[in-house]
Design a protein around this motif. Structure first.
Motif, PDB file in Angstrom:
ATOM      1  N   ASN A   1      15.276  -7.659  -8.767  1.00  0.00           N
ATOM      2  CA  ASN A   1      13.940  -7.842  -9.197  1.00  0.00           C
ATOM      3  C   ASN A   1      13.496  -6.727  -9.606  1.00  0.00           C
ATOM      4  O   ASN A   1      13.636  -5.347  -9.053  1.00  0.00           O
ATOM      5  N   GLU A   2      13.088  -6.801 -10.975  1.00  0.00           N
ATOM      6  CA  GLU A   2      12.559  -5.462 -11.680  1.00  0.00           C
ATOM      7  C   GLU A   2      11.127  -5.831 -12.186  1.00  0.00           C
ATOM      8  O   GLU A   2      10.914  -5.392 -13.310  1.00  0.00           O
ATOM      9  N   LEU A   3      10.590  -6.643 -11.436  1.00  0.00           N
ATOM     10  CA  LEU A   3       9.145  -7.150 -11.972  1.00  0.00           C
ATOM     11  C   LEU A   3       8.374  -5.627 -11.857  1.00  0.00           C
ATOM     12  O   LEU A   3       8.315  -4.968 -10.642  1.00  0.00           O
ATOM     13  N   SER A   4       7.482  -5.230 -12.678  1.00  0.00           N
ATOM     14  CA  SER A   4       7.130  -3.847 -12.783  1.00  0.00           C
ATOM     15  C   SER A   4       5.396  -3.874 -12.781  1.00  0.00           C
ATOM     16  O   SER A   4       4.963  -4.934 -13.205  1.00  0.00           O
ATOM     17  N   GLY A   5       4.853  -3.167 -12.702  1.00  0.00           N
ATOM     18  CA  GLY A   5       3.371  -2.675 -13.038  1.00  0.00           C
ATOM     19  C   GLY A   5       2.773  -2.505 -11.836  1.00  0.00           C
ATOM     20  O   GLY A   5       3.188  -3.176 -10.845  1.00  0.00           O
ATOM     21  N   ILE A   6       1.776  -1.568 -11.960  1.00  0.00           N
ATOM     22  CA  ILE A   6       0.826  -1.263 -11.036  1.00  0.00           C
ATOM     23  C   ILE A   6      -0.530  -1.041 -11.367  1.00  0.00           C
ATOM     24  O   ILE A   6      -0.850  -0.903 -12.434  1.00  0.00           O
ATOM     25  N   ALA A   7      -1.674  -1.852 -10.914  1.00  0.00           N
ATOM     26  CA  ALA A   7      -2.872  -1.950 -11.290  1.00  0.00           C
ATOM     27  C   ALA A   7      -3.968  -2.002 -10.265  1.00  0.00           C
ATOM     28  O   ALA A   7      -3.871  -2.293  -9.061  1.00  0.00           O
ATOM     29  N   VAL A   8      -5.219  -1.326 -10.270  1.00  0.00           N
ATOM     30  CA  VAL A   8      -6.153  -1.733  -9.520  1.00  0.00           C
ATOM     31  C   VAL A   8      -7.105  -2.643  -9.774  1.00  0.00           C
ATOM     32  O   VAL A   8      -7.362  -3.027 -10.947  1.00  0.00           O
ATOM     33  N   THR A   9      -7.133  -3.403  -8.872  1.00  0.00           N
ATOM     34  CA  THR A   9      -7.821  -4.833  -8.956  1.00  0.00           C
ATOM     35  C   THR A   9      -9.128  -4.865  -8.557  1.00  0.00           C
ATOM     36  O   THR A   9      -9.792  -5.815  -9.020  1.00  0.00           O
ATOM     37  N   ASN A  10      -9.457  -3.905  -7.397  1.00  0.00           N
ATOM     38  CA  ASN A  10     -10.868  -4.118  -6.984  1.00  0.00           C
ATOM     39  C   ASN A  10     -11.025  -2.704  -6.471  1.00  0.00           C
ATOM     40  O   ASN A  10     -10.132  -2.171  -5.849  1.00  0.00           O
ATOM     41  N   GLU A  11     -12.240  -2.227  -6.532  1.00  0.00           N
ATOM     42  CA  GLU A  11     -12.581  -1.034  -6.108  1.00  0.00           C
ATOM     43  C   GLU A  11     -14.205  -0.664  -5.687  1.00  0.00           C
ATOM     44  O   GLU A  11     -14.805  -1.344  -6.569  1.00  0.00           O
ATOM     45  N   ASP A  12     -14.206  -0.362  -4.579  1.00  0.00           N
ATOM     46  CA  ASP A  12     -15.662   0.040  -3.953  1.00  0.00           C
ATOM     47  C   ASP A  12     -15.700   1.251  -3.252  1.00  0.00           C
ATOM     48  O   ASP A  12     -14.759   2.131  -3.411  1.00  0.00           O
ATOM     49  N   ALA A  13     -17.265   1.671  -2.645  1.00  0.00           N
ATOM     50  CA  ALA A  13     -17.087   2.676  -2.065  1.00  0.00           C
ATOM     51  C   ALA A  13     -16.058   3.090  -0.874  1.00  0.00           C
ATOM     52  O   ALA A  13     -15.867   4.192  -0.570  1.00  0.00           O
ATOM     53  N   GLU A  14     -15.770   2.028  -0.295  1.00  0.00           N
ATOM     54  CA  GLU A  14     -14.914   1.921   0.796  1.00  0.00           C
ATOM     55  C   GLU A  14     -13.086   1.700   0.702  1.00  0.00           C
ATOM     56  O   GLU A  14     -12.566   2.082   1.293  1.00  0.00           O
ATOM     57  N   THR A  15     -12.954   0.766  -0.431  1.00  0.00           N
ATOM     58  CA  THR A  15     -11.739   0.293  -0.463  1.00  0.00           C
ATOM     59  C   THR A  15     -11.284   0.393  -1.838  1.00  0.00           C
ATOM     60  O   THR A  15     -12.098   0.108  -2.892  1.00  0.00           O
ATOM     61  N   VAL A  16      -9.836   0.333  -1.854  1.00  0.00           N
ATOM     62  CA  VAL A  16      -9.269   0.046  -3.553  1.00  0.00           C
ATOM     63  C   VAL A  16      -8.256  -0.805  -3.163  1.00  0.00           C
ATOM     64  O   VAL A  16      -7.339  -0.660  -2.229  1.00  0.00           O
ATOM     65  N   THR A  17      -8.269  -1.841  -3.842  1.00  0.00           N
ATOM     66  CA  THR A  17      -7.221  -2.971  -3.887  1.00  0.00           C
ATOM     67  C   THR A  17      -6.243  -2.756  -4.862  1.00  0.00           C
ATOM     68  O   THR A  17      -6.920  -2.827  -6.175  1.00  0.00           O
ATOM     69  N   ILE A  18      -4.783  -2.675  -4.748  1.00  0.00           N
ATOM     70  CA  ILE A  18      -3.763  -2.320  -5.601  1.00  0.00           C
ATOM     71  C   ILE A  18      -2.871  -3.567  -5.741  1.00  0.00           C
ATOM     72  O   ILE A  18      -2.796  -4.213  -4.708  1.00  0.00           O
ATOM     73  N   TRP A  19      -2.612  -4.177  -6.941  1.00  0.00           N
ATOM     74  CA  TRP A  19      -1.649  -5.037  -7.337  1.00  0.00           C
ATOM     75  C   TRP A  19      -0.419  -4.182  -7.790  1.00  0.00           C
ATOM     76  O   TRP A  19      -0.508  -3.615  -8.560  1.00  0.00           O
ATOM     77  N   ALA A  20       0.768  -4.604  -6.962  1.00  0.00           N
ATOM     78  CA  ALA A  20       2.158  -4.121  -7.643  1.00  0.00           C
ATOM     79  C   ALA A  20       3.127  -5.160  -7.819  1.00  0.00           C
ATOM     80  O   ALA A  20       3.157  -6.009  -7.079  1.00  0.00           O
ATOM     81  N   GLY A  21       3.964  -5.154  -8.885  1.00  0.00           N
ATOM     82  CA  GLY A  21       5.126  -6.109  -9.129  1.00  0.00           C
ATOM     83  C   GLY A  21       5.936  -5.907  -7.982  1.00  0.00           C
ATOM     84  O   GLY A  21       6.072  -4.552  -7.381  1.00  0.00           O
ATOM     85  N   ALA A  22       6.620  -6.789  -7.775  1.00  0.00           N
ATOM     86  CA  ALA A  22       7.507  -7.028  -6.565  1.00  0.00           C
ATOM     87  C   ALA A  22       9.027  -5.840  -6.663  1.00  0.00           C
ATOM     88  O   ALA A  22       9.640  -5.579  -5.959  1.00  0.00           O
ATOM     89  N   GLY A  23       8.952  -5.577  -8.130  1.00  0.00           N
ATOM     90  CA  GLY A  23      10.170  -4.680  -8.197  1.00  0.00           C
ATOM     91  C   GLY A  23       9.739  -3.005  -8.337  1.00  0.00           C
ATOM     92  O   GLY A  23      10.549  -2.371  -8.361  1.00  0.00           O
ATOM     93  N   VAL A  24       8.317  -2.826  -7.945  1.00  0.00           N
ATOM     94  CA  VAL A  24       8.174  -1.462  -7.923  1.00  0.00           C
ATOM     95  C   VAL A  24       8.565  -0.666  -6.555  1.00  0.00           C
ATOM     96  O   VAL A  24       8.344  -1.384  -5.734  1.00  0.00           O
ATOM     97  N   GLY A  25       9.042   0.297  -6.799  1.00  0.00           N
ATOM     98  CA  GLY A  25       9.845   0.995  -5.770  1.00  0.00           C
ATOM     99  C   GLY A  25       8.465   1.618  -4.898  1.00  0.00           C
ATOM    100  O   GLY A  25       7.472   1.890  -5.261  1.00  0.00           O
ATOM    101  N   TRP A  26       8.807   1.718  -3.635  1.00  0.00           N
ATOM    102  CA  TRP A  26       7.795   2.215  -2.616  1.00  0.00           C
ATOM    103  C   TRP A  26       7.474   3.815  -3.109  1.00  0.00           C
ATOM    104  O   TRP A  26       6.165   3.996  -2.987  1.00  0.00           O
ATOM    105  N   HIS A  27       8.341   4.487  -3.343  1.00  0.00           N
ATOM    106  CA  HIS A  27       8.018   6.036  -3.609  1.00  0.00           C
ATOM    107  C   HIS A  27       7.116   5.911  -4.771  1.00  0.00           C
ATOM    108  O   HIS A  27       6.099   6.537  -5.036  1.00  0.00           O
ATOM    109  N   GLY A  28       7.337   5.326  -5.903  1.00  0.00           N
ATOM    110  CA  GLY A  28       6.730   5.014  -7.010  1.00  0.00           C
ATOM    111  C   GLY A  28       4.931   4.636  -6.632  1.00  0.00           C
ATOM    112  O   GLY A  28       4.022   5.038  -7.250  1.00  0.00           O
ATOM    113  N   LEU A  29       4.909   3.646  -5.872  1.00  0.00           N
ATOM    114  CA  LEU A  29       3.766   3.159  -5.523  1.00  0.00           C
ATOM    115  C   LEU A  29       3.051   4.131  -4.805  1.00  0.00           C
ATOM    116  O   LEU A  29       1.734   4.394  -4.966  1.00  0.00           O
ATOM    117  N   VAL A  30       3.589   4.749  -3.975  1.00  0.00           N
ATOM    118  CA  VAL A  30       2.827   5.832  -3.148  1.00  0.00           C
ATOM    119  C   VAL A  30       2.365   7.103  -3.879  1.00  0.00           C
ATOM    120  O   VAL A  30       1.283   7.465  -3.861  1.00  0.00           O
TER     121      VAL A  30
END
Length: 100
Positions: free
Chosen positions: A68-97
């Motif tokens: 699994n090398e599906l990459s990419g990280i993107a913000v899909t929604n953001e408001d004053a209280e939350t941020v929703t992130i989309w990440a490809g299943a091949g994104v490593g935990w450290h890179g996402l953090v």
């Protein structure tokens, strides 16, 4: 990209030198659909491999390994209280953090 009789040494954190009969690196959803369709016709055993940190290989893999090398990280929604992130299943935990 599909390879045959490939060492998985660099794809597992224990560094065990086992071989996959077939290794397909999945970088896009189209790759996945193509490989799965072909594999279903051949009826080969299937193993899905991410970063390899939770795998302890005890023997060669006589079947298809999907890397699994599906990459990419993107913000899909953001408001004053939350941020929703989309990440490809091949994104490593450290890179996402780090991204977050």
């Amino acid at each position: 990209m599909t390879e045959y009789n490939v060492s998985l040494r660099s794809l597992n954190t224990f560094g065990l030198d086992v071989t996959a009969k077939v290794l397909s690196r999945i970088e896009a959803m189209d790759d996945l659909q193509e490989v799965i369709s072909g594999n279903l016709q051949k009826n080969e055993p299937l193993l899905i491999l991410g970063g390899g940190s939770n795998m302890l290989f005890t023997r060669n893999v006589d079947g298809l390994v999907l890397k699994n090398e599906l990459s990419g990280i993107a913000v899909t929604n953001e408001d004053a209280e939350t941020v929703t992130i989309w990440a490809g299943a091949g994104v490593g935990w450290h890179g996402l953090v780090i991204y977050c």
